[in-house]
Design a protein around this motif. Structure first.
Motif, PDB file in Angstrom:
ATOM      1  N   UNK A   1    -135.418  -0.968  49.332  1.00 57.77           N
ATOM      2  CA  UNK A   1    -135.773  -2.023  50.239  1.00 57.77           C
ATOM      3  C   UNK A   1    -135.117  -2.137  51.583  1.00 57.77           C
ATOM      4  N   UNK A   2    -135.678  -2.662  52.540  1.00 57.51           N
ATOM      5  CA  UNK A   2    -135.364  -2.111  53.820  1.00 57.51           C
ATOM      6  C   UNK A   2    -134.601  -3.025  54.844  1.00 57.51           C
ATOM      7  N   UNK A   3    -133.791  -4.074  54.038  1.00 60.58           N
ATOM      8  CA  UNK A   3    -133.282  -5.033  54.581  1.00 60.58           C
ATOM      9  C   UNK A   3    -131.794  -5.300  53.954  1.00 60.58           C
ATOM     10  N   UNK A   4    -130.926  -5.353  54.414  1.00 60.38           N
ATOM     11  CA  UNK A   4    -129.772  -5.960  53.623  1.00 60.38           C
ATOM     12  C   UNK A   4    -129.804  -7.426  53.444  1.00 60.38           C
TER      13      UNK A   4
ATOM     14  N   UNK B   1    -117.583   8.895  41.070  1.00 56.59           N
ATOM     15  CA  UNK B   1    -117.960  10.030  41.560  1.00 56.59           C
ATOM     16  C   UNK B   1    -118.058  10.413  43.092  1.00 56.59           C
ATOM     17  N   UNK B   2    -117.528   9.357  43.952  1.00 50.26           N
ATOM     18  CA  UNK B   2    -117.386   9.504  45.203  1.00 50.26           C
ATOM     19  C   UNK B   2    -118.832   9.770  46.018  1.00 50.26           C
ATOM     20  N   UNK B   3    -119.891   9.225  45.593  1.00 49.10           N
ATOM     21  CA  UNK B   3    -121.161   9.379  45.815  1.00 49.10           C
ATOM     22  C   UNK B   3    -121.909   8.221  45.645  1.00 49.10           C
ATOM     23  N   UNK B   4    -122.807   7.774  46.401  1.00 50.17           N
ATOM     24  CA  UNK B   4    -123.755   6.694  46.316  1.00 50.17           C
ATOM     25  C   UNK B   4    -124.836   7.169  45.540  1.00 50.17           C
ATOM     26  N   UNK B   5    -125.285   6.415  44.525  1.00 49.58           N
ATOM     27  CA  UNK B   5    -126.673   6.681  43.797  1.00 49.58           C
ATOM     28  C   UNK B   5    -127.370   5.415  43.552  1.00 49.58           C
ATOM     29  N   UNK B   6    -128.654   5.502  43.430  1.00 47.40           N
ATOM     30  CA  UNK B   6    -129.797   4.562  42.929  1.00 47.40           C
ATOM     31  C   UNK B   6    -130.422   5.234  41.872  1.00 47.40           C
ATOM     32  N   UNK B   7    -130.125   4.633  40.563  1.00 42.75           N
ATOM     33  CA  UNK B   7    -130.725   5.485  39.409  1.00 42.75           C
ATOM     34  C   UNK B   7    -131.714   4.567  38.479  1.00 42.75           C
ATOM     35  N   UNK B   8    -132.570   5.171  38.189  1.00 43.28           N
ATOM     36  CA  UNK B   8    -133.410   4.375  36.608  1.00 43.28           C
ATOM     37  C   UNK B   8    -132.377   4.933  35.749  1.00 43.28           C
TER      38      UNK B   8
ATOM     39  N   UNK C   1    -128.191   1.740  53.548  1.00 50.23           N
ATOM     40  CA  UNK C   1    -129.535   1.615  52.585  1.00 50.23           C
ATOM     41  C   UNK C   1    -129.571   0.385  51.719  1.00 50.23           C
ATOM     42  N   UNK C   2    -130.432   0.012  51.245  1.00 49.67           N
ATOM     43  CA  UNK C   2    -130.437  -0.971  50.141  1.00 49.67           C
ATOM     44  C   UNK C   2    -131.478  -0.538  49.147  1.00 49.67           C
ATOM     45  N   UNK C   3    -131.123  -0.891  47.836  1.00 49.73           N
ATOM     46  CA  UNK C   3    -131.982  -0.740  46.660  1.00 49.73           C
ATOM     47  C   UNK C   3    -132.100  -1.989  45.970  1.00 49.73           C
ATOM     48  N   UNK C   4    -133.025  -2.101  45.177  1.00 54.78           N
ATOM     49  CA  UNK C   4    -133.140  -3.272  44.212  1.00 54.78           C
ATOM     50  C   UNK C   4    -134.085  -2.873  43.167  1.00 54.78           C
ATOM     51  N   UNK C   5    -133.708  -3.866  41.645  1.00 57.46           N
ATOM     52  CA  UNK C   5    -134.562  -3.733  40.873  1.00 57.46           C
ATOM     53  C   UNK C   5    -135.076  -5.048  40.575  1.00 57.46           C
ATOM     54  N   UNK C   6    -136.513  -5.074  40.489  1.00 58.42           N
ATOM     55  CA  UNK C   6    -137.223  -6.442  40.235  1.00 58.42           C
ATOM     56  C   UNK C   6    -137.155  -6.851  38.734  1.00 58.42           C
ATOM     57  N   UNK C   7    -136.821  -8.002  38.536  1.00 60.37           N
ATOM     58  CA  UNK C   7    -136.861  -8.662  36.989  1.00 60.37           C
ATOM     59  C   UNK C   7    -137.964  -8.072  36.298  1.00 60.37           C
TER      60      UNK C   7
ATOM     61  N   UNK D   1    -134.638 -10.547  41.443  1.00 57.91           N
ATOM     62  CA  UNK D   1    -134.029  -9.202  41.778  1.00 57.91           C
ATOM     63  C   UNK D   1    -132.846  -8.967  41.839  1.00 57.91           C
ATOM     64  N   UNK D   2    -132.000  -7.920  41.655  1.00 53.13           N
ATOM     65  CA  UNK D   2    -130.787  -7.442  41.788  1.00 53.13           C
ATOM     66  C   UNK D   2    -130.771  -6.398  43.036  1.00 53.13           C
TER      67      UNK D   2
END
Length: 553
Positions: free
Chosen positions: A549-552, A433-440, A535-541, A513-514
């Motif tokens: 999260x604030x660092x690549x 869909x040509x957009x960036x998302x970080x979703x539950x 930006x960066x987002x992660x999911x913890x195990x 984490x991923x």
């Protein structure tokens, strides 16, 4: 090392073939001129030559799939049906100078497979870098690096994948591929669909402007057309560079066939005037398997599973071959249990694989967004272009019926399966869909966050294809500043959305984490575009939740 290998030619691909390949037309000199457009500018006419680069894909602990296309004679351009059978040898070594050769063999490239060849190598060591090249008639191809997967029982400390989707040739240059190739730290890269686009020239470009023209110029319909378009893409130097640096793991979406494809047709297909859908789909699949280093586990489909030690497995979906037709206004219900996006066999395969998995992470290569999405209180000037981008009726509706939102029974069944079997650490990796998302990915979006999240999802924006600000024709960041807060307000499981930029992702996985790092390009229409971390987002195990999260990595 003793070499064991199995080599397969594209001509032996097990998917359905068209009964009538347009051989007579393709073989005429009349077509030779237009088809030459699929070659690089200034390409040498002496043959044989490797004008389309080399590639590898689908890494296993003991092997990898190698690919190339040879041009045996000047007239044997992609889609032409011309050119003699040509012996192509391949060599695999542990070093760039090929002083330590571990495997070698030969194949025959013929017009029947558009002079593409694949070698499915076995007998290699796990988690190891290798170098390979092809040769024909005294000419060597470029040398490329590939890498095998870790052993199935290996304790793996980390994995790193590039992630891309939606690369429209006419809308710009493939700088995302160049920047990923320059990293030098990828185990593999994932292409989540829309590797090519089927449109005629000028129909879908960069804000209406053709940056560089397609070949062929017409909408691709026949086997010759699809072969020519794949060939044009494979002349891109940035795409060649990335294929030469790491193995690809690819799935298709709709534009490898036609816009909004489903099992019996597509929005961008007119039955009769453009032939039958059965013939067009078969032609598209044949060309895809000829031109891509993809190993189909089941004939005619891209759903399959790869494993990377004890750290992760990757289930790859085919969400076009088996799906029911998309619901449109007044044509049915998205909740109809008889409608499917996966097909029964694929959904059962996915559920069984997720339940049986003993890896730390369960990754799912997913071509369309699975997290629910509803349009909240968007103003009319924003609703109309957003509806256009998402293929929604422009009078407003709460779902994109081409995504999992249009097939809610399949989604409910899958998410209930994750919850009832306590299957954690499932991460959907998504394009389209040509957009960036970080979703539950909530079990019930209507009551979220009181409802639990069953999984997480990272959606990657397009390499070049138009996004929301492109449709509105305003500077990057203009629309997102207004639309993103409203989207998040109406979708509380959406942690972040950027509607306006182009780029790629880097997925880094450890036991804890991923993490997805999102990168954006300075200008998709520039061949020298720079790249910057956004930006960066992660999911913890164990959490099934996304956090910033604030660092690549």
């Amino acid at each position: 090392m003793t070499s064991r290998y199995r080599a397969t030619e594209g001509v032996n691909s097990p998917f359905p073939r068209r009964r009538t390949v347009v051989k007579a037309a393709a073989a005429t000199a009349v077509l030779a001129g237009p088809l030459v457009a699929a070659l690089p500018a200034g390409a040498a006419t002496e043959a044989p030559a490797f004008l389309h680069g080399v590639a590898s894909g689908d890494p296993l602990p003991d092997g990898v799939l190698l690919w190339t296309r040879v041009t045996p004679t000047a007239e044997a351009v992609p889609g032409s049906g011309l050119g003699p059978d040509t012996e192509v040898s391949w060599t695999v070594a542990t070093d760039k100078s090929f002083t330590s050769i571990v495997a070698k063999g030969s194949l025959t490239a013929s017009a029947a497979s558009d002079h593409t060849v694949k070698a499915d190598i076995r007998g290699l060591a796990p988690a190891t870098d290798y170098f390979f090249r092809f040769s024909a008639g005294g000419t060597d191809s470029p040398t490329a690096r590939t890498r095998t997967a870790p052993a199935a029982d290996a304790d793996v400390s980390g994995l790193r994948f590039g992630v891309v989707t939606c690369a429209n040739w006419e809308a710009g240059y493939f700088a995302s591929y160049r920047h990923l190739a320059g990293r030098g730290d990828l185990d593999a890269w994932l292409h989540l669909g829309d590797y090519i686009y089927e449109y005629k020239s000028g129909e879908y470009a960069a804000r209406g402007t053709v940056v560089r023209p397609h070949a062929p110029l017409n909408e691709i319909i026949t086997l010759a057309d699809y072969r020519t378009r794949h060939g044009k893409y494979k002349t891109d130097p940035d795409l060649q560079a990335l294929h030469a640096k790491a193995p690809v793991v690819a799935i298709w979406d709709d534009h490898e066939f036609a816009d909004n494809a489903w099992s019996g047709g597509a929005v961008n297909h007119t039955e009769g005037a453009e032939g039958t859908w059965t013939a067009r789909q078969a032609a598209a699949k044949q060309a895809y398997f000829e031109w891509m280093p993809v190993r189909p586990a089941i004939a005619g489909t891209t759903y399959r599973r790869l494993r990377f030690g004890k750290l992760a497995d990757l289930s790859l979906l085919d969400l076009r071959s088996f799906r029911s037709q998309q619901v449109s206004s007044g044509s049915g219900s998205v909740d109809d249990p008889d409608r499917t996006i996966t097909g029964r066999a694929q959904l059962d395969w996915l559920k069984a694989g997720l339940k049986a998995s003993d890896t730390k992470w369960r990754l799912v290569g997913n071509s369309v967004m699975i997290a629910p999405f509803v349009i909240g209180s968007l103003t009319a000037d924003l609703l109309k272009p957003l509806a256009k981008l998402l293929d929604l009726p422009q009078d407003g509706i709460g779902v994109n019926t081409d995504q999992w939102d249009g097939y809610t029974d399949d989604r409910r069944e899958l998410l209930a399966h994750l919850r009832s079997n306590a299957i954690g650490n499932t991460v959907f990796l998504t394009g389209d869909i040509h957009m960036s998302w970080a979703n539950d990915v909530p079990v019930d979006a209507g009551t979220y966050p009181l409802s639990p999240s069953a999984a997480t999802e990272f959606v990657i924006t397009s390499v070049t294809s138009d996004n929301l600000d492109d449709i509105v024709k305003v500077p990057e960041g203009t629309v997102s500043a207004i639309a993103a807060p409203l989207i998040q307000l109406a979708n509380r499981h959406v942690h972040w959305v950027d509607t306006d930029r182009h780029g790629y992702g880097v997925l880094d996985i450890t036991a804890d984490r991923a993490q997805m790092d999102y990168y954006v390009l300075s200008d998709r229409t520039s061949a020298t575009a720079t790249s910057s971390w956004e930006r960066s987002y992660r999911t913890r195990s164990g959490t099934q939740k996304v956090e910033r999260t604030y660092d690549p990595v």
